[in-house]
Write a protein that holds these residues in place. Structure first.
Motif, mmCIF file in Angstrom:
data_model
loop_
_atom_site.group_PDB
_atom_site.id
_atom_site.type_symbol
_atom_site.label_atom_id
_atom_site.label_comp_id
_atom_site.label_asym_id
_atom_site.label_seq_id
_atom_site.Cartn_x
_atom_site.Cartn_y
_atom_site.Cartn_z
ATOM 1 N N ASP A 1 0.683 -1.137 0.028
ATOM 2 C CA ASP A 1 -0.107 -0.006 -0.281
ATOM 3 C C ASP A 1 0.875 1.120 -0.128
ATOM 4 O OD1 ASP A 1 1.101 -0.704 2.519
ATOM 5 O OD2 ASP A 1 -0.969 0.206 3.210
ATOM 6 N N ARG A 2 2.297 1.218 0.044
ATOM 7 C CA ARG A 2 3.328 2.502 0.214
ATOM 8 C C ARG A 2 3.794 2.390 -1.085
ATOM 9 N NH1 ARG A 2 5.271 1.824 5.236
ATOM 10 N NH2 ARG A 2 3.524 0.724 6.062
ATOM 11 N N VAL B 1 5.061 3.353 -4.444
ATOM 12 C CA VAL B 1 4.934 4.060 -6.037
ATOM 13 C C VAL B 1 5.192 3.544 -7.214
ATOM 14 C CG1 VAL B 1 4.555 6.309 -6.382
ATOM 15 C CG2 VAL B 1 4.370 5.878 -4.217
ATOM 16 N N GLU C 1 -1.742 -3.329 -9.810
ATOM 17 C CA GLU C 1 -2.770 -2.155 -10.836
ATOM 18 C C GLU C 1 -2.663 -1.511 -9.651
ATOM 19 O OE1 GLU C 1 -6.703 -3.981 -12.321
ATOM 20 O OE2 GLU C 1 -5.268 -4.662 -14.244
ATOM 21 N N ASP C 2 -2.952 -1.798 -8.530
ATOM 22 C CA ASP C 2 -3.201 -0.470 -7.467
ATOM 23 C C ASP C 2 -1.991 0.452 -6.900
ATOM 24 O OD1 ASP C 2 -4.515 0.445 -5.005
ATOM 25 O OD2 ASP C 2 -3.733 -0.749 -3.806
ATOM 26 N N TYR D 1 -1.947 2.478 -10.234
ATOM 27 C CA TYR D 1 -3.125 3.761 -10.318
ATOM 28 C C TYR D 1 -3.433 4.125 -9.871
ATOM 29 C CZ TYR D 1 -3.572 0.810 -15.027
ATOM 30 O OH TYR D 1 -3.335 0.105 -16.780
ATOM 31 N N ASN D 2 -3.118 3.838 -8.542
ATOM 32 C CA ASN D 2 -3.902 4.402 -7.288
ATOM 33 C C ASN D 2 -2.603 5.528 -6.143
ATOM 34 O OD1 ASN D 2 -6.446 3.880 -7.717
ATOM 35 N ND2 ASN D 2 -6.165 1.793 -6.936
ATOM 36 N N ARG D 3 -1.546 4.560 -6.179
ATOM 37 C CA ARG D 3 -0.440 4.403 -4.867
ATOM 38 C C ARG D 3 -0.676 6.335 -5.150
ATOM 39 N NH1 ARG D 3 -1.780 1.958 -2.688
ATOM 40 N NH2 ARG D 3 -1.095 0.077 -3.549
ATOM 41 N N PHE E 1 -1.376 9.498 -5.381
ATOM 42 C CA PHE E 1 -3.026 9.228 -4.016
ATOM 43 C C PHE E 1 -2.185 9.862 -2.810
ATOM 44 C CE2 PHE E 1 -4.975 8.636 -8.294
ATOM 45 C CZ PHE E 1 -5.286 10.659 -9.107
ATOM 46 N N ASP E 2 -1.876 8.237 -2.497
ATOM 47 C CA ASP E 2 -1.519 8.144 -1.519
ATOM 48 C C ASP E 2 -0.620 9.388 -0.642
ATOM 49 O OD1 ASP E 2 -3.928 6.357 -1.260
ATOM 50 O OD2 ASP E 2 -1.948 4.587 -1.346
#
Length: 117
Positions: free
Chosen positions: A65-66, A68, A103-104, A107-109, A111-112
């Motif tokens: 989750d961390r 990038v 993909e997470d 595409y999403n990292r 922003f964290d």
């Protein structure tokens, strides 16, 4: 050193370039201890075995989750780096990296890092 800085400045987000290469094990350890430490995977897309091993460490350490995505442009073309990164899911490995995890990260990292907690 990073561990000490991360503990002293808990409100500061720290991004380690190139997944801390060649110290990916240590990078994951620091990330496990400090929620404010992130790492990018730039330059590793051209080294799939090294990237796979780093991602396995991150999966096992519960720190994906961390992570990038980064291409290290202009050294590497971003679109090709993204394609190569997603290709890690297609490697025939005993412990595959799930495409959803990749993909997470892709595409999403980002922003964290920029949005407040």
């Amino acid at each position: 050193m990073i561990d000490k800085v991360a503990r002293e400045f808990r409100d500061t987000k720290i991004l380690l370039a190139h997944f801390g290469k060649p110290w990916m094990n240590e990078t994951v350890e620091v990330m496990m201890k400090n929620r404010n430490v992130f790492a990018d995977i730039s330059t590793l897309t051209v080294k799939p075995w090294q990237l796979y091993n780093g991602l396995r460490l991150a999966v096992e350490g519960h720190v994906t989750d961390r992570l990038v995505f980064g291409s290290d442009f202009p050294s590497f073309e971003p679109r090709q780096a993204a394609t190569d990164f997603l290709g890690i899911a297609d490697l025939a490995m005993p412990l595959p990296i799930e495409r959803a995890v990749l993909e997470d990260i892709l595409y999403n990292r980002p922003f964290d890092l920029i949005l407040p907690d």
